[in-house]
Design an enzyme around this catalytic site. Structure first.
Site, PDB file in Angstrom:
ATOM      1  NE  ARG A 127      -3.945  -2.139   2.123  1.00 20.51           N
ATOM      2  CZ  ARG A 127      -3.825  -3.114   3.008  1.00 20.51           C
ATOM      3  NH1 ARG A 127      -2.922  -3.039   3.963  1.00 20.51           N
ATOM      4  NH2 ARG A 127      -4.619  -4.150   2.953  1.00 20.51           N
ATOM      5  CD  GLU A 191       4.732  15.276 -23.137  1.00 21.33           C
ATOM      6  OE1 GLU A 191       4.050  16.302 -22.960  1.00 21.33           O
ATOM      7  OE2 GLU A 191       4.253  14.121 -23.124  1.00 21.33           O
ATOM      8  CE  LYS A 233       3.708  17.003 -14.692  1.00 24.69           C
ATOM      9  NZ  LYS A 233       3.730  15.752 -15.408  1.00 24.69           N
ATOM     10  NE  ARG A 247      -1.005  16.339 -13.129  1.00 26.29           N
ATOM     11  CZ  ARG A 247      -0.220  15.620 -12.367  1.00 26.29           C
ATOM     12  NH1 ARG A 247      -0.363  15.649 -11.063  1.00 26.29           N
ATOM     13  NH2 ARG A 247       0.721  14.852 -12.890  1.00 26.29           N
ATOM     14  CG  HIS A 254      -0.999  14.540 -23.796  1.00 27.96           C
ATOM     15  ND1 HIS A 254      -0.347  15.732 -24.054  1.00 27.96           N
ATOM     16  CD2 HIS A 254      -0.092  13.766 -23.126  1.00 27.96           C
ATOM     17  CE1 HIS A 254       0.873  15.686 -23.543  1.00 27.96           C
ATOM     18  NE2 HIS A 254       1.058  14.514 -22.985  1.00 27.96           N
ATOM     19  CG  HIS A 271       3.718   9.829 -24.899  1.00 30.76           C
ATOM     20  ND1 HIS A 271       2.354   9.684 -24.817  1.00 30.76           N
ATOM     21  CD2 HIS A 271       4.022  10.926 -24.157  1.00 30.76           C
ATOM     22  CE1 HIS A 271       1.860  10.642 -24.053  1.00 30.76           C
ATOM     23  NE2 HIS A 271       2.844  11.412 -23.634  1.00 30.76           N
TER      24      HIS A 271
HETATM   25  P1  NAD Z   1      10.505   5.414 -22.846  1.00 28.40           P
HETATM   26  O1  NAD Z   1      10.475   5.275 -21.387  1.00 28.40           O
HETATM   27  O2  NAD Z   1       9.992   4.296 -23.672  1.00 28.40           O
HETATM   28  O3  NAD Z   1      12.012   5.713 -23.284  1.00 28.40           O
HETATM   29  C1  NAD Z   1      12.314   5.873 -24.628  1.00 28.40           C
HETATM   30  C2  NAD Z   1      13.416   4.900 -25.095  1.00 28.40           C
HETATM   31  O4  NAD Z   1      14.662   5.413 -24.691  1.00 28.40           O
HETATM   32  C3  NAD Z   1      13.307   3.513 -24.522  1.00 28.40           C
HETATM   33  O5  NAD Z   1      13.724   2.575 -25.483  1.00 28.40           O
HETATM   34  C4  NAD Z   1      14.296   3.570 -23.371  1.00 28.40           C
HETATM   35  O6  NAD Z   1      14.781   2.291 -23.018  1.00 28.40           O
HETATM   36  C5  NAD Z   1      15.371   4.417 -23.952  1.00 28.40           C
HETATM   37  N1  NAD Z   1      16.190   5.170 -23.019  1.00 28.40           N
HETATM   38  C6  NAD Z   1      15.813   5.746 -21.861  1.00 28.40           C
HETATM   39  N2  NAD Z   1      16.814   6.482 -21.360  1.00 28.40           N
HETATM   40  C7  NAD Z   1      17.856   6.331 -22.201  1.00 28.40           C
HETATM   41  C8  NAD Z   1      19.175   6.847 -22.220  1.00 28.40           C
HETATM   42  N3  NAD Z   1      19.606   7.709 -21.298  1.00 28.40           N
HETATM   43  N4  NAD Z   1      19.985   6.460 -23.242  1.00 28.40           N
HETATM   44  C9  NAD Z   1      19.539   5.635 -24.227  1.00 28.40           C
HETATM   45  N5  NAD Z   1      18.305   5.138 -24.252  1.00 28.40           N
HETATM   46  C10 NAD Z   1      17.479   5.489 -23.261  1.00 28.40           C
HETATM   47  O7  NAD Z   1       9.734   6.719 -23.324  1.00 28.40           O
HETATM   48  P2  NAD Z   1       9.633   8.207 -22.739  1.00 28.40           P
HETATM   49  O8  NAD Z   1       9.459   9.065 -23.930  1.00 28.40           O
HETATM   50  O9  NAD Z   1      10.688   8.502 -21.769  1.00 28.40           O
HETATM   51  O10 NAD Z   1       8.279   8.169 -21.916  1.00 28.40           O
HETATM   52  C11 NAD Z   1       7.052   7.952 -22.543  1.00 28.40           C
HETATM   53  C12 NAD Z   1       6.074   7.449 -21.504  1.00 28.40           C
HETATM   54  O11 NAD Z   1       5.896   8.450 -20.517  1.00 28.40           O
HETATM   55  C13 NAD Z   1       4.704   7.139 -22.061  1.00 28.40           C
HETATM   56  O12 NAD Z   1       4.294   5.882 -21.579  1.00 28.40           O
HETATM   57  C14 NAD Z   1       3.827   8.235 -21.503  1.00 28.40           C
HETATM   58  O13 NAD Z   1       2.505   7.829 -21.310  1.00 28.40           O
HETATM   59  C15 NAD Z   1       4.512   8.536 -20.208  1.00 28.40           C
HETATM   60  N6  NAD Z   1       4.246   9.887 -19.697  1.00 28.40           N
HETATM   61  C16 NAD Z   1       3.846   9.988 -18.421  1.00 28.40           C
HETATM   62  C17 NAD Z   1       3.622  11.229 -17.878  1.00 28.40           C
HETATM   63  C18 NAD Z   1       3.257  11.353 -16.433  1.00 28.40           C
HETATM   64  O14 NAD Z   1       2.900  12.441 -15.998  1.00 28.40           O
HETATM   65  N7  NAD Z   1       3.376  10.295 -15.655  1.00 28.40           N
HETATM   66  C19 NAD Z   1       3.811  12.375 -18.650  1.00 28.40           C
HETATM   67  C20 NAD Z   1       4.239  12.244 -19.956  1.00 28.40           C
HETATM   68  C21 NAD Z   1       4.452  10.977 -20.480  1.00 28.40           C
HETATM   69  N1  GLY Z   2       1.560  14.830 -18.280  1.00 28.53           N
HETATM   70  C1  GLY Z   2       0.285  15.207 -17.771  1.00 28.53           C
HETATM   71  C2  GLY Z   2       0.263  15.416 -16.307  1.00 28.53           C
HETATM   72  O1  GLY Z   2       1.227  15.188 -15.629  1.00 28.53           O
HETATM   73  O2  GLY Z   2      -0.742  15.792 -15.776  1.00 28.53           O
END
Ligand code: NAD
Ligand code: GLY
Length: 365
Positions: A127, A191, A233, A247, A254, A271
């Protein structure tokens, strides 16, 4: 040692700092002030761990005076297509299989996929256990590691199963970005660009001057862009942690973007690529509804293109886009709510007539 910049997230007892700097990954001092955990579970993947985990483990061992048996690691399959229950269960298997307890610290080392899943696992395990984000993509440093949204995807919708769960700290080491492929840097820029139209017209203008320098990871503009993105943010999340209203503006681009990702199958477009194209669609919809000047919509499209992001969507058909967008979390009783612009720097969340949405989709996909 270069001093890091701190951006505070003010959330009462859940407040924390984002540390932005170079070389943070290898610094024991980056963990100062956190309670000593009983053990650490680093959650990463087979791409990131070989590049960056060793220094992190050494810093953790020194910071918390823990032997190797107390610092464990679980690697999740790489990529958006694996952001699901199966991967999440690997984290629980590792936590339970290694005798972890309520004082185990979960550390996410990776991009947004690892961060969102590690955060959700930390929220659920016993939890809730302490959690730190160590984002290694530009996208994760400017967005996903900050603000406490954690989730996995469902085949019917993106990020549909999740929780709000804040980390205790975010360590954004700009040096880790040096190993990122160019396509991933561009995805992160989507982003970064987002923050201009929704909240800061001056930052948008600054990005128009610096977008190529950012794509080349030039140190000073990069540090500035990560800091400003995190500040915006932090301000939004500080005012509306659980997305009661404001927010939602962080989801500019998106609604269309999630439809692209789900419609093509997760992982087909990154993404950030889907968000880049989605921002152009949302800007054109704002223009179509008389809320945004054509010149400003043109500026957004031009900047997205200069960041080497797509500005035209896949030909899913307007009906399919609409069907997918009705599953968006902002939808209310089947009515899609879009993040639209009322000028550069000002976003509103509102519905739009299907006809107008269709026209935009027909022009842009
Ligand atoms: P990702 O985590 O898939 O990373 C992109 C690629 O880069 C992957 O293949 C990863 O293994 C590789 N990688 C990561 N760091 C690296 C490095 N330093 N060197 C070489 N390769 C590296 O994608 P992302 O773009 O980081 O994140 C996208 C995700 O984030 C989506 O699932 C999206 O929904 C989520 N997201 C969440 C929020 C939130 O508020 N929680 C906000 C925006 C996006
Ligand atoms: N990336 C959208 C949020 O954090 O609310």
């Amino acid at each position: 040692m270069t001093p890091s910049t701190l951006v505070p997230i003010a959330l009462g007892e859940r407040s924390y700092d984002i540390h932005i700097g170079r070389g943070l990954l290898g610094q024991a001092s980056a963990w100062a002030g956190l309670a000593r955990p009983s053990s650490v579970m680093v959650v990463s993947n087979p791409v990131v761990a070989p590049l960056h985990a060793e220094r992190l483990h050494a810093a953790l061992a020194q910071a918390f005076d823990l032997g190797p048996a107390r610092i464990r690691q679980v690697l999740l399959p790489d990529g958006e297509a694996h952001k699901d229950w199966n991967s999440l269960n690997l984290v629980f298997d590792a936590l339970l299989g290694n005798g972890c307890d309520r004082r185990t610290l979960v550390v996410a080392l990776g991009g947004g996929v690892v961060g969102d899943m590690a955060g959700f696992a930390a929220a659920c395990f016993m939890r809730g256990v302490p959690f730190v984000q160590v984002p290694t993509t530009l996208l994760a440093q400017v967005d996903s590691s900050v603000g406490g949204k954690t989730a996995v995807n469902h085949p019917l919708g993106k990020n549909m199963i999740g929780a709000f769960y804040q980390p205790q700290r975010v360590l954004a080491d700009l040096d880790t970005l040096a190993t990122l492929p160019a396509r991933e840097i561009a995805a992160g820029l989507a982003e970064v660009i987002k923050y201009g139209p929704i909240a800061d017209a001056a930052f948008f203008g600054w990005l128009e001057t610096h977008v190529e320098a950012l794509a080349a990871l030039e140190p000073a503009p990069l540090a500035q862009a990560v800091k400003r993105s995190c500040e915006i943010k932090a301000q939004v999340v500080g005012a509306d942690e659980r997305e009661g209203g404001l927010r939602a503006i962080l989801n500019f681009g998106h609604t269309f973007g999630h439809a692209i990702e789900a419609g093509l199958g997760y992982g087909e477009w990154l993404h950030g690529e889907a968000v880049g194209c989605g921002m152009v669609m949302a800007a054109r919809l704002s223009q179509r509804l008389g809320q945004l000047d054509a010149a400003d919509a043109d500026r957004i499209e031009a900047l997205v293109a200069r960041a080497r992001l797509p500005v035209r969507g896949p030909a899913l058909g307007a009906d399919r886009y609409l069907e997918l967008m009705r599953l968006d979390k902002k939808a209310d009783a089947g009515e899609i709510r879009f993040v639209l612009l009322q000028g550069l720097g000002r976003a509103v969340v509102m519905p739009a007539p299907d006809d107008a949405v269709r026209e935009v989709l027909q022009a842009l996909s």
